[in-house]
Write a protein that holds these residues in place. Structure first.
Motif, short mmCIF file in Angstrom:
data_model
loop_
_atom_site.label_atom_id
_atom_site.label_comp_id
_atom_site.label_asym_id
_atom_site.label_seq_id
_atom_site.Cartn_x
_atom_site.Cartn_y
_atom_site.Cartn_z
N SER A 793 0.83 -1.20 0.00
CA SER A 793 0.00 0.00 0.00
C SER A 793 0.86 1.25 0.00
CB SER A 793 -0.92 0.01 1.23
OG SER A 793 -1.76 1.15 1.21
N VAL A 794 0.37 2.28 -0.69
CA VAL A 794 0.98 3.60 -0.67
C VAL A 794 -0.12 4.57 -0.23
CG1 VAL A 794 2.11 5.42 -1.99
CG2 VAL A 794 2.58 3.02 -2.51
N LEU A 795 0.15 5.33 0.81
CA LEU A 795 -0.85 6.21 1.39
C LEU A 795 -1.35 7.20 0.34
CD1 LEU A 795 -2.20 6.61 4.14
CD2 LEU A 795 -0.51 8.39 4.64
N LYS A 796 -2.68 7.31 0.26
CA LYS A 796 -3.39 8.22 -0.65
C LYS A 796 -3.26 7.82 -2.12
CE LYS A 796 -3.11 12.21 2.44
NZ LYS A 796 -2.70 13.61 2.60
N GLU A 797 -2.67 6.63 -2.37
CA GLU A 797 -2.57 6.14 -3.75
C GLU A 797 -3.30 4.83 -3.96
OE1 GLU A 797 1.36 5.99 -5.28
OE2 GLU A 797 1.86 8.06 -4.68
N GLY A 798 -3.54 4.07 -2.89
CA GLY A 798 -4.26 2.83 -3.01
C GLY A 798 -3.53 1.66 -2.41
N SER A 799 -4.20 0.49 -2.38
CA SER A 799 -3.66 -0.72 -1.77
C SER A 799 -3.87 -1.90 -2.70
CB SER A 799 -4.34 -0.99 -0.42
OG SER A 799 -4.26 0.14 0.43
N THR A 800 -3.00 -2.92 -2.52
CA THR A 800 -3.13 -4.17 -3.29
C THR A 800 -3.08 -5.33 -2.30
OG1 THR A 800 -2.01 -3.21 -5.20
CG2 THR A 800 -2.16 -5.61 -5.10
N PHE A 801 -4.18 -6.10 -2.23
CA PHE A 801 -4.23 -7.29 -1.39
C PHE A 801 -4.10 -8.50 -2.31
CE2 PHE A 801 -6.02 -4.21 1.42
CZ PHE A 801 -5.68 -4.64 2.70
N THR A 802 -3.19 -9.42 -1.95
CA THR A 802 -2.94 -10.60 -2.77
C THR A 802 -3.14 -11.85 -1.92
OG1 THR A 802 -1.31 -9.37 -4.06
CG2 THR A 802 -1.26 -11.77 -4.24
#
Length: 963
Positions: A793-802
């Motif tokens: 995750s990057v704050l204010k840019e989005g997250s990726t859950f795998t």
């Protein structure tokens, strides 16, 4: 005469005059040479400067003439511009001035000749050519001007003068070179003369010094020879005939008087020598007596020293092995033994020896409970044995010899034999008084071994206590009444982040300062300790402090006084790490608040719309709208309760999974379709990058994983945006990633994301609902499927859950496909349920699906009806209110009868014991609450898979059954 006498009476004066003369002559020589050389340099500087002045003037003349010629040409070129002609006149004045300067420094015929040539050129150019050319040009006669330059040799005259300047300048350079060569020659001659004069001065000095040394050396040699004869004892009468008045003369005169005095006293000394010889004989006899007494005293001193070494060796250390080594070594020296051994009578037979081989020591210890040792145990006092020496002891000696062994017990304070000592010495027996003395030494040894034994016991107890303290998870501090640290365990050292040795013996201020440096509420902590340890207050028994280093943790500290005979002698301080309890309390508080909100919101809608429907007459479409809302909120409550139950089952290890091989792509696509319809502000993209999408798992639980992840992606992207779902292989795993363009997650919160009840502490997220259980459930489900879940995750840019599943590759996997059995009769379903409302609801649902349904609430009645009617399917509740058979009993009895074993049983209960139900033979296990439509679908799917002689019954709209 006076000067001659003055010099003769002192060698120092003579050398002083010689030195002064040499320095004076050398100084004169140097001064003369320097004056001459300076005159050469001055003359060179004068002549060279004069030539340089001439060269500068000639250079200026050349420049001025050339500039005047250039300006005149410019005058012609620029059509009579008066400015250029004025500059020609300026250069004329400068040339005139430089000719005058050159006349002032001219001193040779060449200079005079050059000056005359310059004047002639000056008159020709400035007085004739320039005025005439200017006049012709001004009168528009340029051809005439050209004639002056070409036909009247104007240009040749200018070049001739320039050649004269060059020759004159070269001549000046030659003169300067000649001047420099002459200067170098003069300086070289000057240096050669200086070297010659210096050589002559050195030669003269050497000759004069040699003469003086001879004048001094001859009388000194004579005195040396006479002194040697006196030293050798030869009779001599020295006479001085030199009549010198200096120091050597005085020395010779004194030496002559000394020889006469020596001869006069020689006879007196001979008489005194005879008397001294007699006294020497008497002193020699006394010295022999004193040496004998000294030898006895030294022997006694050595014995005392050895005994003192023994006492010091056994008293200065508590290391038993060092004490034993000191005992055997010192006792051998005291006794005069050639070898010896001391053995402690414990389980390990700790020992020390000297003069014995390892095999000899091993043999002695092996036989320690037999022979002479048993005799020593009985006598309990020293005794000796005389024996013949063995081969190792005799060595290279051929004569028979004897050895004397001394056996000595070391008795403890309780009278037990604590150690045994054996010493051997050759050819000398032991006397009775020696045995008494050695027995006294053994008592001192016994005292030392007793002291070591007590120390070892106390040290073992101390280490045991320390080991016990170190195994305690709480930090323990023992301090005295002044606050000084007496003992600590390893946990408190970890908390304070220091070594145990640096903490023990620390004062109250020092250890409190170390602890406070890593504590946030340090002032309150200090006040707590001050009130307990300094003021003696007991109203506040514990305190909680927050530590920020070496790690963030919450610690509870409490103090208990230590008393002995009613008097306080210290305090035990216990530091208990309550970080997990504290975090759980915080999360529980947040959870209660969140759950209260999450439960009340749908309940408010359900209660509100229900009240409206009960109290008001509503149109059918409005009723349908309200019922839809109530249904959605009920589903929301059901999902929330299911999350709580899932977490409870997972923590208790009771969660069951119905794992089958299934393709996850259709599952993902169904979920995506549902969310895409309900969330038009988010565009969901799916990218399937592999064809190996089969997994072994529980389809419902895997669906729950993807529901949670996609729901979170939408929920935490409140401003909309794209959501990307990628299915791809990575090594031995099948990965599914869900990427959003939402709020992102702070880095410090990522490692806590999968903790139960945890929610990121952020105002943007607080406005978004949730219990903090979703990701914890995802983590547990993936672990149960031998997979894992990761987040980037990057704050204010989005997250990726795998999520990662074990990859299933192969062509032998078969998915059961329904085949159509032949119809043999009506589909009869019996519902066993004690809740009438639910039973009626299920009956309505099944009848709408064209099933024939009967309801029973009693176990015995239901079992009898099943045996009589033999239904096609059974819906069974486990917990029945009426006493008698419950659901488990009905299943067991039906599965025990072959005729009823194949009837599909669908358990419908609030109990979460799916594993038990499936193990007893149930086909499906539904946990209340659930959608009634799910039950009808499961019954239909099960019946479609069941083979009835090639026929299958399919309910139709009119209640008939088609093949």
């Amino acid at each position: 005469m006076k000067l001659d006498k003055y010099l003769k009476t002192s060698l120092a004066r003579q050398y002083g005059v010689l030195t002064f003369t040499i320095i004076f002559v050398f100084s004169l020589l140097v001064a003369a040479l320097m004056i001459y050389e300076n005159s050469i340099l001055d003359n060179f500087d004068k002549e060279s400067r004069k030539l340089e002045v001439k060269e500068t003037i000639v250079s200026d003349l050349d420049y001025s003439f050339n500039l005047a010629i250039s300006e005149m040409r410019a005058y012609f070129a620029y059509k009579g511009e008066q400015t250029y002609y004025n500059k020609v006149q300026e250069q004329r004045d400068i040339v005139d001035e430089k000719i005058s300067e050159l006349e002032n420094v001219a001193d040779t015929e060449e200079d005079v000749l050059f000056i005359q040539q310059t004047k002639d050129f000056y008159d020709y150019y400035f007085e004739d050519v320039i005025p005439r050319s200017k006049s012709l040009y001004d009168n528009n006669q340029p051809e005439e001007v050209y004639q002056i330059a070409v036909n009247q040799n104007g240009s040749d005259t200018i070049r001739t003068y320039q050649n004269n300047i060059k020759k004159y300048t070269d001549n000046l350079e030659v003169l300067l070179t000649i001047l420099k060569d002459e200067q170098r020659k003069k300086i070289t001659i000057n240096q050669i003369l200086f070297g010659v004069f210096l050589l002559l001065l050195v030669i003269g000095m050497v000759v004069f010094v040699r003469k003086m040394l001879n004048n001094i050396g001859a009388p000194l040699n004579k005195l040396t020879l006479a002194a040697g004869q006196i030293t050798d004892g030869e009779p001599i009468l020295f006479t001085d005939s030199s009549n010198r008045q200096d120091e050597l003369g005085l020395l010779s005169s004194a030496f002559e008087k000394m020889t006469k005095s020596i001869q006069d006293k020689e006879q007196d000394l001979s008489a005194q020598n005879e008397e001294l010889l007699a006294q020497q004989d008497e002193l020699q006899a006394q010295q022999t007596e004193l040496e004998e007494a000294l030898e006895v005293a030294q022997k006694r001193e050595m014995d005392l020293k050895r005994r003192n070494d023994l006492v010091k060796g056994i008293a200065n250390t508590l290391d038993k092995q060092r004490v034993l080594d000191s005992i055997v070594q010192t006792m051998c020296e005291v006794i005069g033994a050639d070898k010896g051994i001391v053995v402690v009578m414990n389980r390990t037979y700790q020992h020390a020896s000297i003069g014995l081989s390892s095999k000899g020591v091993e043999k002695f210890i092996h036989n320690i409970n037999s022979g002479e040792i048993e005799k020593l145990k009985e006598l309990r006092k020293p005794y000796t044995i005389k024996r013949e020496c063995d081969e190792e002891e005799t060595g290279f000696h051929l004569v028979k010899s004897y050895c004397y062994d001394l056996y000595m017990p070391v008795l403890s304070s309780s009278g037990e034999i604590e150690a045994i000592m054996v010493y051997s010495r050759y050819s000398t027996s032991y006397k009775e008084d020696e045995l008494v003395e050695y027995d006294g030494l053994s008592k001192q040894i016994a005292i030392s071994l007793d002291k070591i034994h007590i120390f070892e016991q106390s040290e073992e107890e101390r280490l045991l206590t320390q080991d016990i303290l170190d195994t305690i998870n709480e930090g323990i501090q023992l301090i005295d009444v002044k606050g000084k640290v007496i003992q600590v365990n390893q946990k408190i050292c970890d908390i304070i982040e220091c070594h145990r040795d640096t903490l023990v013996e620390d004062s109250y201020e020092k250890w409190l300062s170390k602890l406070a440096n890593s504590v946030e509420n340090k002032q309150e902590l200090k006040q707590f300790f001050d009130s307990i340890l300094i003021d003696g207050k007991t109203d506040q028994s514990s305190f909680i402090y927050h530590q920020h280093s070496p790690t963030n943790r919450v610690v509870q500290v409490y103090c208990e006084p230590l008393t002995r005979a009613g008097e306080k002698f210290g305090t035990v301080i216990v530091h208990r790490d309550i970080t997990k309890e504290y975090e759980v309390d915080v999360m529980k508080s947040e959870f209660v608040s969140t759950v209260s909100h999450e439960l009340r919101t749908p309940l408010a809608s359900v209660l509100g719309f229900t009240e409206l429907m009960l109290n008001k007459e509503l149109k059918p479409e409005r009723q349908r709208k309200y019922l839809t809302t109530i249904y959605q909120e009920a589903k929301r409550l059901t999902a929330l309760i299911n999350d709580f139950l899932d977490v409870q089952r997972m923590e208790a290890g009771k969660q069951t999974y119905d794992k089958k091989y299934d393709d996850i792509v259709p599952l993902i696509m169904n979920i995506v379709e549902t969310y895409q319809v309900n969330n038009p502000s988010h565009m969901i993209h799916c990218d399937i990058q592999t064809s190996n999408t089969m997994v072994l798992g529980d389809k419902d639980k895997i669906g729950q994983v993807f529901n949670n992840l996609i729901s979170n992606a939408i929920k935490y992207s409140p401003d909309g945006g794209d959501i990307f779902i990628n299915v791809f292989e990575e090594g031995p795993n099948l990965n599914v990633s869900v990427k959003d363009q939402g709020l992102g997650i702070p880095e410090d919160a990522i490692h806590k994301l999968f903790t139960k009840f945890y929610r990121v502490d952020n105002s943007d997220r607080r406005r978004i609902g949730g219990t903090g259980l979703g990701l914890a459930i995802v983590k547990e489900i993936m672990k149960a499927h031998e997979g894992d879940v990761f987040v980037q995750s990057v704050l204010k840019e989005g997250s990726t859950f795998t999520v990662s599943f074990p990859l299933v590759i192969g062509g032998n996997l078969k998915v059961d496909k329904p085949h159509e059995p032949e119809n043999k009769g009506k589909v009869n379903v019996i519902i066993v349920e004690d809740d009438n409302s639910l039973a009626n609801l299920l009956q309505t649902e099944l009848e709408e699906s064209h099933f024939y349904v009967k309801i029973y609430s009693n176990g015995e009645e239901a079992l009898a009806a099943i045996k009589e009617e033999k239904p096609d399917a059974i819906v069974l509740d486990i917990m029945l209110e009426e006493k008698g058979l419950d659901g488990w009993d009905i299943i067991k009895e039906l599965k025990a009868i072959d005729e009823f074993k194949s009837i599909p049983i669908f358990i419908s209960t609030a109990l979460d014991e799916k594993e038990k139900g499936l193990a007893l033979g149930a086909n499906e296990y539904l946990i209340k609450p659930y959608q009634p439509s799910k039950l009808s679908k499961l019954i239909l799917q099960t019946l479609l898979k069941k083979d009835w002689s090639g026929q299958i019954l399919i309910p139709s709209e009119n209640g008939d059954y088609n093949k």
